[in-house]
Design a protein around this motif. Sequence first.
Motif, PDB file in Angstrom:
ATOM      1  N   ASN A   1       0.822  -1.207   0.000  1.00 34.78           N
ATOM      2  CA  ASN A   1       0.000   0.000   0.000  1.00 34.78           C
ATOM      3  C   ASN A   1       0.857   1.259   0.000  1.00 34.78           C
ATOM      4  OD1 ASN A   1      -2.697  -1.003  -0.024  1.00 34.78           O
ATOM      5  ND2 ASN A   1      -2.403  -1.694   2.065  1.00 34.78           N
ATOM      6  N   ASP A   2       1.906   1.264   0.800  1.00 39.86           N
ATOM      7  CA  ASP A   2       2.762   2.446   0.851  1.00 39.86           C
ATOM      8  C   ASP A   2       3.471   2.675  -0.480  1.00 39.86           C
ATOM      9  OD1 ASP A   2       1.948   2.968   3.355  1.00 39.86           O
ATOM     10  OD2 ASP A   2       3.812   2.485   4.374  1.00 39.86           O
ATOM     11  N   MET A   3       3.770   1.564  -1.165  1.00 40.92           N
ATOM     12  CA  MET A   3       4.393   1.697  -2.487  1.00 40.92           C
ATOM     13  C   MET A   3       3.461   2.412  -3.448  1.00 40.92           C
ATOM     14  SD  MET A   3       7.421   0.335  -2.969  1.00 40.92           S
ATOM     15  CE  MET A   3       7.685  -0.476  -4.531  1.00 40.92           C
ATOM     16  N   THR A   4       2.203   1.964  -3.499  1.00 37.06           N
ATOM     17  CA  THR A   4       1.265   2.595  -4.423  1.00 37.06           C
ATOM     18  C   THR A   4       1.023   4.046  -4.025  1.00 37.06           C
ATOM     19  OG1 THR A   4      -0.524   1.679  -3.095  1.00 37.06           O
ATOM     20  CG2 THR A   4       0.078   0.478  -5.064  1.00 37.06           C
ATOM     21  N   HIS A   5       1.020   4.289  -2.724  1.00 35.85           N
ATOM     22  CA  HIS A   5       0.850   5.663  -2.247  1.00 35.85           C
ATOM     23  C   HIS A   5       2.004   6.532  -2.736  1.00 35.85           C
ATOM     24  CE1 HIS A   5       0.345   8.658   1.280  1.00 35.85           C
ATOM     25  NE2 HIS A   5      -0.410   8.997   0.268  1.00 35.85           N
ATOM     26  N   ALA A   6       3.215   5.978  -2.672  1.00 34.76           N
ATOM     27  CA  ALA A   6       4.383   6.720  -3.166  1.00 34.76           C
ATOM     28  C   ALA A   6       4.216   7.020  -4.650  1.00 34.76           C
ATOM     29  CB  ALA A   6       5.662   5.923  -2.910  1.00 34.76           C
TER      30      ALA A   6
END
Lengths: 374, 376
Positions: A66-71
């Motif tokens: 999730n944090d990757m996609t947020h980035a």
Amino acid sequence: MGLTPAHREWRTTMRDQIDRRTFIGGATGATLAGLTGCLGGGGGSEAPAHVGMVYSLGGLGDEAFNDMTHAGIQRAEEELGIAYDNTEPEGQSEFSTFQQQFASSTDPDYDLVTCIGFSQLSALQENASEYPEQDFMLIDSELDADNVASYRFREHEGSFQVGHLAGLLSTREFSHEGSYSGTEKTFSTDPEAKTVGFVGGKENPLIKKFEAGFIAGVHHADSEIEVRSAYAGSWNDPGRGQEIASSMYDAGADIVYHAAGATGSGVFSAAGERGRLAIGVDSDQSLSSDASHTIVASMVKHADTAVFNATKDVVNDEFQGGSTVMLGLEDGGVEAVIGTDYEGEIPQDVLDALESSREEIQNGEIDVPTEPEN
Amino acid sequence: MNPDRLPGPIAGLMGRLVDASAGERLAVSVAALLTAILIGGVVTLVAGVFATCSDPILGPFCYNPLAVYRYLFLAPLSDPFVLQETLKNSALLLFTGLAVAVSFRAGLFNIGTQGQLVLGALAAALVAVRVGPAAPDGAVGGVLIAGVAMLAGAVVGGLYAAIPGALKAYADANEVITTIMLNFIASDVAFFLVSAYFQKPGSGSVETRDVPAAATFGPGLALAMAVLLVLAVTYLLWGTAFGYDLRTAGIQPDAADYAGVDAKRMMVTSMTLSGAIGGLGGAVWVLMSVGRWVNGVPALGFDGITVSVLASNNPLGVLFAGPLFGSMQAGSLSIDFQLGVPRQLVGVIRGLVILLVAMPELFRTLGVRWGMGGVR
């Protein structure tokens, strides 16, 4: 191998994010994930596109998918000036609710709804036909509809690379001076025992791809190495992960690779206690883990690239509806990334061997299986 | 606990609550609501200090409490999507609130509505998927499938609730403990059954196949069914001999026993009735909200406890508490969405409202039970 420029940039944003999160987390505790994310937008109505993000369970702050996609969407905000809004479902049945909420909204009218994770497939099947005018993107699964662009990854290829690394290191003397939970410690391989391990979250075709690639990579280095595999049955059970990994280390494994979400932090704890090595997954986990000295490498899955590219397509009016994009080693969709504490410590011949196996995968000389062999 | 050992002022206050007139009680509730809104507003304002935002409303404050309340109470009226969600939530909470109220009226604390709902939902989904191909086409078939599915949900929910009822009646096992534990068993058994036997092919998540589209219905019909059920149960409790026995067993078990009510049987029966209503709620969740059973059933059964307490365990009160709670739930979604205020924070406000509104009623109920107050 080494770092690509895009990856370096991503690293910096992840670092900033983590710093900010720690600061806010200290102040407010439980609501931190929601607080950091929700005010993302801000581009206002003049933004070239509005994107609605529906994250997978676990939500923001998972230091992984999730944090990757947020980035990725943050990068799109910076470079393309788009505006976005986040939603974090708390249960399977909420996927549909949030997808519908974005699709039916008129203020703003969302140009793209990003659905993260294969669990959203069923909900999207219904909503894609119910809202034919709305464009969706789906990550990690595939849906054949004109208004859905699907993005999948060749996780087996990245897993092959880290498997190759594990195989090469396991059979030689290799040690790293670092620390674990505040004390100095040496992390080393055991060249005598030819064993490595794999810990999966839940047993499903997606995670089987990780396992298959890893095993093939290990055997590419040395076909006599034994690979022990086990599934924790949960994405969120570090205790179980630690139990499994500990038993693998005790049975002679010196490097364990996990594809088990938050369960994987238990693998790192086990490695820290035993003075052994581990391999992370999804993001460069050596940046975020407390046990970063155990993480010799990570199989990074660039979900951020997928989100950024799809958003860019929408901005340029080139939305790839009805298509499935496969992101592998070649397009930088997956890659093996050496842990921050191990930069410069991996022997050059190992790096060279990895580089050549990467080329061989890309030009088709090595065919990486998607189902475990044995 | 022994009411005689309460400190004087508290006992006095409780006595005062017991003696309060209907008008005074209404005034207390309204005052409690306003207090909760005030405290919630302050919490929202303070929480906004710790958030990061591009355009704060004033100084360090990121969240505007007035906007939050405007969305919380008015979004269902202005936004058709939120209205849909409100109707869905309200219908489901009517079922679960009613299920809890029935058991509480019988003096049984059924905390297991969630588990009964989960299994009822699963039964409904499986039956609907199974009989779907055999049913005739068109509306007739749809009604038939939905009817059989809801019946299955009620039967399974009822049977599952009968277990703690029987354990309480014949083995003296505390129903609070057994129903809580059976919740875990229900969701894990359902998970296992679906992942091992009824998994939707090709899906990465744990879910059953889709129920036939003809059998699904909208929130309007669900709400109508829920209201009818509430009225029917109200009649059952206050208009029939069975209801009289059930309520007497709840208020004064010894008196009921003396009057010839088989207390043990009544325990099992009232738990079964409560569970059947919960299971029906599960069936409605499947047919109205998701169209199949999926893992991670929302906590409707637990919210039903709150709804029931808010309604003083009165089925007619549930008619108001259910939609109130349901609209606040849907409103919290739109707040998260439109204002960027995390819905967990809205959950805090919701909790404050319920806590403050329900507390005086709770103390009043206790006071009545302990024979406090002057007027008897």
